[in-house]
Scaffold this motif. Structure first.
Motif, PDB file in Angstrom:
ATOM      1  N   VAL A  85       0.833  -1.204   0.000  1.00 28.23           N
ATOM      2  CA  VAL A  85       0.000   0.000   0.000  1.00 28.23           C
ATOM      3  C   VAL A  85       0.867   1.253   0.000  1.00 28.23           C
ATOM      4  N   LYS A 134       0.486   4.451  -2.481  1.00 30.88           N
ATOM      5  CA  LYS A 134       0.204   5.781  -1.936  1.00 30.88           C
ATOM      6  C   LYS A 134       1.240   6.795  -2.408  1.00 30.88           C
ATOM      7  N   GLU A 135       2.504   6.378  -2.480  1.00 31.77           N
ATOM      8  CA  GLU A 135       3.565   7.282  -2.936  1.00 31.77           C
ATOM      9  C   GLU A 135       3.334   7.676  -4.395  1.00 31.77           C
ATOM     10  N   LEU A 163       0.477   7.712  -6.021  1.00 34.44           N
ATOM     11  CA  LEU A 163      -0.704   8.574  -6.070  1.00 34.44           C
ATOM     12  C   LEU A 163      -0.381   9.991  -5.640  1.00 34.44           C
ATOM     13  N   SER A 164       0.382  10.111  -4.536  1.00 36.26           N
ATOM     14  CA  SER A 164       0.682  11.443  -3.999  1.00 36.26           C
ATOM     15  C   SER A 164       1.610  12.230  -4.921  1.00 36.26           C
TER      16      SER A 164
END
Length: 217
Positions: free
Chosen positions: A192, A196-197, A199-200
């Motif tokens: 995950v 998340k990285e 996406l950010s």
């Protein structure tokens, strides 16, 4: 005995995955996420044109991982992993993705290093600007051994492509260091933290992102 334990574990994890799927079907989703079941090549034809800020996907690698080693025994590749299927899905992602995404979009695609150049050409043919070399996901905790008794491979590759003027939220190294998952619900499950990285780096809260190969969801 070891093989019997692996088969039993695989069966239990498949049952768990099925139970989770039934729970998702019965529960109300207030998260803004939508799960669509089907062949991604067909599903993408029915999605809204120009409605996504980007794509993050982990398609089959095309390396016959459904038929060898620990990967096949753990949770089971419940899908074909032929080279032909991988190329067909990736080609569809680039072609349909160019229609489904806005004019300013980013695309992250996990892939096998041996096919990176072919996939780069497929993307560029559909109007994507592909970063010349793959991003590297380094797994400090474990990997797999293509040749048992020789070198353990602790990295995977990610193809990055973009359209328009969308920039990254920050500049960073092209090496992403995140431990691999050890208790998987899906044979090719990604951490995950890594997702998340990505996406950010590329997207803002509230933007719609498409994952055409969701795996365990």
């Amino acid at each position: 005995r070891r093989a019997a334990v692996a088969v039993a574990k695989k069966k239990l994890e498949q049952n768990l995955t099925a139970t989770l799927g039934e729970f998702l079907d019965d529960s109300e989703d207030n998260s803004g996420h939508e799960i669509i079941q089907g062949d991604c090549r067909e599903v993408m034809l029915d999605l809204e044109i120009g409605s996504f800020a980007g794509i993050i996907c982990d398609p089959p690698y095309g390396i016959d991982a459904d038929s060898f080693g620990e990967q096949a025994m753990k949770t089971g590749h419940q899908y074909s992993d032929t080279k032909e299927l991988a190329y067909d899905i990736v080609s569809s992602v680039f072609k349909q993705g160019s229609l489904l995404c806005t004019s300013d979009a980013h695309l992250y695609l996990f892939c096998d290093l041996r096919y990176f150049e072919d996939f780069r050409r497929l993307g560029e043919a559909e109007g994507w600007r592909v970063f010349n070399t793959p991003l590297i996901w380094h797994k400090p905790n474990l990997g797999h051994a293509p040749w048992p008794g020789f070198f353990g491979r602790r990295y995977e590759c990610i193809l990055f492509a973009c359209r328009g003027a969308r920039a990254l939220q920050k500049s960073r190294s092209d090496v992403f260091e995140f431990p691999a998952e050890t208790n998987k619900l899906h044979a090719a499950q990604k951490p995950v933290g890594l997702l998340k990285e990505l996406l950010s780096l590329s997207f803002f809260p509230g933007e719609r992102i498409l994952d055409v190969c969701a795996g365990s969801g």
